[in-house]
Design an enzyme around this catalytic site. Structure first.
Site, PDB file in Angstrom:
ATOM      1  N   ALA A  23       0.816  -1.330   0.012  1.00 26.99           N
ATOM      2  CA  ALA A  23       0.148  -0.019  -0.219  1.00 26.99           C
ATOM      3  C   ALA A  23       1.005   1.246  -0.036  1.00 26.99           C
ATOM      4  O   ALA A  23       0.470   2.303  -0.508  1.00 26.99           O
ATOM      5  CB  ALA A  23      -0.999   0.109   1.298  1.00 26.99           C
ATOM      6  N   THR A  24       1.907   1.117   0.520  1.00 33.90           N
ATOM      7  CA  THR A  24       2.890   2.597   0.431  1.00 33.90           C
ATOM      8  C   THR A  24       3.266   2.802  -0.877  1.00 33.90           C
ATOM      9  O   THR A  24       3.098   3.725  -1.322  1.00 33.90           O
ATOM     10  CB  THR A  24       4.106   2.204   1.261  1.00 33.90           C
ATOM     11  OG1 THR A  24       4.076   1.871   2.560  1.00 33.90           O
ATOM     12  CG2 THR A  24       5.330   3.370   1.131  1.00 33.90           C
ATOM     13  N   ASN A  43      -5.758   3.249  10.526  1.00 30.96           N
ATOM     14  CA  ASN A  43      -4.963   2.216  11.122  1.00 30.96           C
ATOM     15  C   ASN A  43      -4.801   2.546  12.467  1.00 30.96           C
ATOM     16  O   ASN A  43      -4.256   1.542  13.107  1.00 30.96           O
ATOM     17  CB  ASN A  43      -3.731   2.297  10.301  1.00 30.96           C
ATOM     18  CG  ASN A  43      -2.881   3.704  10.197  1.00 30.96           C
ATOM     19  OD1 ASN A  43      -3.599   4.394   9.493  1.00 30.96           O
ATOM     20  ND2 ASN A  43      -1.629   3.744  10.737  1.00 30.96           N
ATOM     21  N   GLN A  81      -6.535  -0.867   5.317  1.00 30.07           N
ATOM     22  CA  GLN A  81      -7.129  -1.551   6.613  1.00 30.07           C
ATOM     23  C   GLN A  81      -8.332  -1.637   6.353  1.00 30.07           C
ATOM     24  O   GLN A  81      -9.207  -2.283   7.251  1.00 30.07           O
ATOM     25  CB  GLN A  81      -6.824  -0.477   7.805  1.00 30.07           C
ATOM     26  CG  GLN A  81      -5.365   0.119   8.399  1.00 30.07           C
ATOM     27  CD  GLN A  81      -4.877  -1.399   8.933  1.00 30.07           C
ATOM     28  OE1 GLN A  81      -5.216  -2.256   9.326  1.00 30.07           O
ATOM     29  NE2 GLN A  81      -3.396  -0.997   9.112  1.00 30.07           N
ATOM     30  N   SER A  96      -3.307  -3.774   0.549  1.00 32.64           N
ATOM     31  CA  SER A  96      -2.117  -4.426   1.241  1.00 32.64           C
ATOM     32  C   SER A  96      -2.054  -5.865   1.366  1.00 32.64           C
ATOM     33  O   SER A  96      -3.255  -6.075   2.331  1.00 32.64           O
ATOM     34  CB  SER A  96      -1.688  -3.578   2.509  1.00 32.64           C
ATOM     35  OG  SER A  96      -0.385  -4.075   2.803  1.00 32.64           O
ATOM     36  N   SER A  97      -1.529  -6.659   1.039  1.00 35.60           N
ATOM     37  CA  SER A  97      -1.774  -8.476   1.184  1.00 35.60           C
ATOM     38  C   SER A  97      -1.401  -8.545   2.764  1.00 35.60           C
ATOM     39  O   SER A  97      -2.404  -9.560   3.298  1.00 35.60           O
ATOM     40  CB  SER A  97      -0.965  -8.889   0.281  1.00 35.60           C
ATOM     41  OG  SER A  97      -0.530 -10.223   0.801  1.00 35.60           O
ATOM     42  N   HIS A  98      -0.633  -8.020   3.131  1.00 32.95           N
ATOM     43  CA  HIS A  98      -0.083  -8.597   4.698  1.00 32.95           C
ATOM     44  C   HIS A  98      -1.302  -8.012   5.672  1.00 32.95           C
ATOM     45  O   HIS A  98      -0.934  -8.623   6.819  1.00 32.95           O
ATOM     46  CB  HIS A  98       1.326  -8.448   4.811  1.00 32.95           C
ATOM     47  CG  HIS A  98       1.582  -6.768   5.486  1.00 32.95           C
ATOM     48  ND1 HIS A  98       1.455  -6.243   6.607  1.00 32.95           N
ATOM     49  CD2 HIS A  98       1.793  -5.832   4.653  1.00 32.95           C
ATOM     50  CE1 HIS A  98       1.941  -4.987   6.673  1.00 32.95           C
ATOM     51  NE2 HIS A  98       2.079  -4.472   5.348  1.00 32.95           N
ATOM     52  N   CYS A 108       5.160   6.006  20.414  1.00 35.08           N
ATOM     53  CA  CYS A 108       6.377   5.844  21.657  1.00 35.08           C
ATOM     54  C   CYS A 108       7.148   4.792  21.491  1.00 35.08           C
ATOM     55  O   CYS A 108       7.990   4.364  21.828  1.00 35.08           O
ATOM     56  CB  CYS A 108       5.636   5.855  22.976  1.00 35.08           C
ATOM     57  SG  CYS A 108       5.117   4.206  23.451  1.00 35.08           S
TER      58      CYS A 108
END
Ligand SMILES: Cc1ncc(COP(=O)(O)O)c(C=O)c1O
Ligand code: FES
Length: 501
Positions: A172-173, A252, A280, A300-302, A425
């Site tokens: 997706a990026t 996300n 997502q 995105s596949s993952h 964080c």
């Protein structure tokens, strides 16, 4: 030898959907029996397939039980088994990763475990089916190409697209970069303006910023305290030279669902291309590119139990959307994405998409049920709030603020659960989440937020364990907090003038 990875997941699938495990029998690629993911146990020692199901809720008890089972099988003592280094623990949780027993996995927005059926589909492309799918002079190419086109059809079907409208990318990026950069570059002679939102994924925000350096103007829409954009604000932002509106479908960090259909209608009316980052959302909420007037959609596949390193961009053909490609090369993927495709990944992604469609109702019911249980459990503690709209949300993503607890300390205290903080964080930046800030949360609350992700393989036992663990440890950390003590004494913290920071 796929025993622990595969059998365990299959057992879970059969429990989740209440069907015999045989339903999920692997198709049995010849290569499967030769694959070893972990060193086999010593001769005569039988590992219990279901054993690992228990290990991540009570690691020590599980280790002891497993050690004693192995000890009696091999005629030694449990202590000797533990001391031997070949302990229980190295086999306790899925494949041996070298990291020992791992925590309960509740970070589904970061990535999802690979579905065993996806793995089964992938393996043969690393052994027998190695042809280049773009070779059209021999059967090696043809057979791989058939598999690639089959996968493309599955990816398309989930969103009611035509397979020709699916372009495979590395994820997706890349898809988001292709759109945010490629569309304005193609239309730059007449169009100079893009619209997106403040709560997009970093890859959209950074790609939009990169376009500002190329001379484009970008409007970043605000969101309200529920994380939703205002359609009137969007309408007011549209200009005659706007070429693209990019609004994510499911956030996300907080799981909020934007009004995609309404945005699509508005864009169509104004003849502006509409892109949605559905990393997502794809397979998790109903998405129909025609009904929702979506022109471009990133996948995105993952995030759908498929392999990492692959994704897709849906690009509408009628009316046609033009994109300047990021890569120059052999002109694969309709000239939009040059480079040889990775058939193992493409085939795995296709199988993952097929399963998302096939199991949509099951997954929805399962995730909703566990999500309700988790939300109710977490919110039963005082000064605990759910971030983002309670009504427009994907139930598998739950972001909760625990006031008077430092998120970082809470994550440390919850090391037996793999989670992510709503704030950054865990990353190097130590900045609180820009998404929670956009919702108007102050630093303190943004700093005490944690994201919980539920997926197809999550279990009720895991949720029960997490609810109890969070309640105990929040209580413990609050007892250490001077702020909490003041709150208990009825002091209004807002009335205090703090010095320094
Ligand atoms: C909303 C959103 N967009 C884009 C991405 C990037 O996806 P990929 O890992 O496939 O590049 C992610 C994953 O973190 C995401 O959650
Ligand atoms: S919660 Fe980690 S920096 Fe604040």
């Amino acid at each position: 030898m796929l025993k622990l990875t595969t059998t365990r997941s299959i057992t879970r699938l059969s429990q989740l959907y209440n069907v015999p495990a045989a339903t999920y029998k692997l198709k049995g690629s010849a290569s499967l029996s030769n694959v070893r993911f972990y060193s086999p146990p010593a001769a005569g020692v039988k590992l219990d397939d279901n054993f690992s199901l228990e290990t991540h809720t009570d690691i020590q008890a599980a280790a002891k039980a497993q050690a004693s089972a192995r000890a009696s099988a091999s005629g030694t003592t449990p202590d000797a088994v533990v001391a031997s280094g070949s302990t229980a623990m190295s086999h306790a949780y899925q494949e041996n990763t070298g990291f020992g027993t791992r925590p309960i996995y509740l970070d589904m927005q970061a990535t999802t475990p690979t579905d065993p059926r996806v793995l089964d589909t992938i393996l043969k492309f690393y052994t027998g089916l190695y042809g280049n799918p773009h070779s059209n002079t021999h059967s090696y190419g043809w057979e791989t190409n058939t598999a690639v086109e089959n996968a493309r059809a599955h990816v398309a079907k989930m969103i009611n697209a035509d397979p020709k409208e699916i372009i495979f990318t590395s994820g997706a990026t890349e898809s988001n970069n292709m759109v945010l950069k490629g569309v304005p570059r193609f239309y730059k002679k007449t169009k100079k303006h893009l619209i997106t939102t403040r709560t997009e994924h970093k890859c959209v925000l950074e790609a939009a910023r990169a376009m500002m350096k190329e001379g484009f103007e970008v409007t970043f829409l605000n969101v309200n305290d529920q994380g939703l954009i205002d359609l009137k604000e969007l309408e007011a932002a549209i200009r005659p030279d706007t070429c693209l509106v990019s609004v994510m479908a499911v956030n996300n960090e907080i799981g909020v669902i934007q009004p995609i259909k309404e945005i699509g209608a508005l864009c169509r009316k104004n003849k502006i291309y509409f892109h949605t980052d559905a990393a997502q959302a794809y397979g998790k909420i109903p998405m129909d590119v025609n009904e929702m007037n979506i022109d471009l959609l990133s996948i995105s596949s993952h995030k759908i139990y498929g392999p990492k390193g692959i994704g897709a961009i849906y690009v509408r053909r009628r009316p046609r959307v033009r994109i300047e490609p990021l890569l120059s090369g052999g002109g694969q993927e309709r000239g939009l994405r040059s480079g040889t495709l990775a058939p193992p990944l493409v085939a795995g992604f296709g199988e993952a998409a097929r399963l998302m469609k096939k199991e949509f109702d099951n997954d929805q019911a399962h995730i909703k049920r566990l999500s309700d249980k988790l939300v109710n459990g977490l919110l039963s503690a005082e000064h605990t709030t759910l971030n983002g709209s309670p009504d427009h949300r994907y139930p598998g993503c739950i972001n909760v603020s625990f006031a008077y607890v430092e998120g970082e300390s809470l994550l440390m205290a919850l090391r037996d659960i793999a989670l992510s903080s709503g704030s950054a964080c865990t990353s190097a930046s130590l900045e609180p989440s820009y998404v929670l800030h956009a919702l108007g949360k102050d630093d303190a609350l943004a700093h005490s937020s944690i994201r919980f992700g539920i997926g197809r393989f999550s279990t009720e036992e895991e949720v029960d364990y997490v609810v109890k663990a969070v309640a105990d440890r929040v209580k413990f950390l609050r007892e250490l907090s001077p702020l909490w003590e003041m709150v208990q004494e009825g002091i209004d913290l807002n009335s205090i003038k703090w010095s320094g920071h």
